[in-house]
Design an enzyme around this catalytic site. Structure first.
Site, PDB file in Angstrom:
ATOM      1  N   ASP A 142      -4.216  -7.878   7.328  1.00 57.31           N
ATOM      2  CA  ASP A 142      -3.495  -7.556   6.097  1.00 57.31           C
ATOM      3  C   ASP A 142      -3.844  -6.133   5.694  1.00 57.31           C
ATOM      4  OD1 ASP A 142      -2.299 -10.026   5.933  1.00 57.31           O
ATOM      5  OD2 ASP A 142      -3.743 -10.849   4.513  1.00 57.31           O
ATOM      6  N   ASP A 157       4.215 -10.798   6.066  1.00 53.81           N
ATOM      7  CA  ASP A 157       4.215 -11.447   4.749  1.00 53.81           C
ATOM      8  C   ASP A 157       5.338 -10.897   3.874  1.00 53.81           C
ATOM      9  OD1 ASP A 157       1.905 -12.844   5.458  1.00 53.81           O
ATOM     10  OD2 ASP A 157       0.570 -11.392   4.500  1.00 53.81           O
TER      11      ASP A 157
END
Length: 184
Positions: A142, A157
């Site tokens: 991330d 995402d």
């Protein structure tokens, strides 16, 4: 006496209707193009940012900052907001299941709008699934932090989130169009 159509014969008829030529070629081209772009970007960003990750993903690394978005690299073994980080089997199942359901709906889609958003959803989910599978540690990388927030996301995402928003707006637009047509 004619036999009543079975569930499978109705299903086959719907599949054939939603995938007739030349629409099928345009549909496949859109799916392959969008899917390739998403997966390519997910893995290019992973390759570019993987060296920036803290040791074992425990500590994140601040790579770049701007007023809208910052790049802060961290490993995440869970799904959104690190949920289910201690249950990797469930994480794989949920991401695989979401991808399967989205790909299943693609078979029946006849609107380019829905095809685009469902493809974005499916390949965003597949991007996270394959990212987790190939990372060696069962985690996704991330890296996006939007201003005013503390949560860290990756491109896959964002694709999943924007596709849900796009699908919702598409449903609303279609609903209001159909409502307007029934009134007139």
């Amino acid at each position: 006496m004619a036999k009543a159509p079975t569930f499978f014969s109705k299903l086959l008829k719907q599949i054939l209707f939603a995938n007739r030529k030349p629409f099928l070629y345009y549909k496949l081209a859109l799916i392959l193009f969008v899917g390739f772009v998403i997966l390519f970007q997910v893995f290019m960003l992973r390759a570019a940012l993987n060296g920036e990750k803290g040791i074992n993903g425990a500590n994140g690394t601040d790579v770049a900052r701007s007023s809208f978005i910052s790049i802060y690299v961290i490993g995440n073994k869970g799904v959104g907001f690190s949920l289910l980080a201690d249950q990797p089997g469930l994480v794989y199942f949920l991401q695989g299941f979401l991808s399967f359901i989205a790909l299943f709906f693609l078979v029946f889609s006849t609107s380019y709008n829905y095809i685009f958003w469902i493809t974005t959803l499916a390949f965003g989910s597949l991007g996270n699934f394959f990212d987790r599978l190939t990372s060696g540690s069962g985690e996704v990388l991330d890296y996006f932090v939007f201003s005013g927030g503390n949560s860290v996301f990756n491109l896959a995402d964002c694709c999943i989130t924007f596709s849900f928003i796009g699908l919702f707006l598409s449903f609303l637009i279609q609903f209001f169009k159909e409502m307007k047509q029934t009134k007139s």
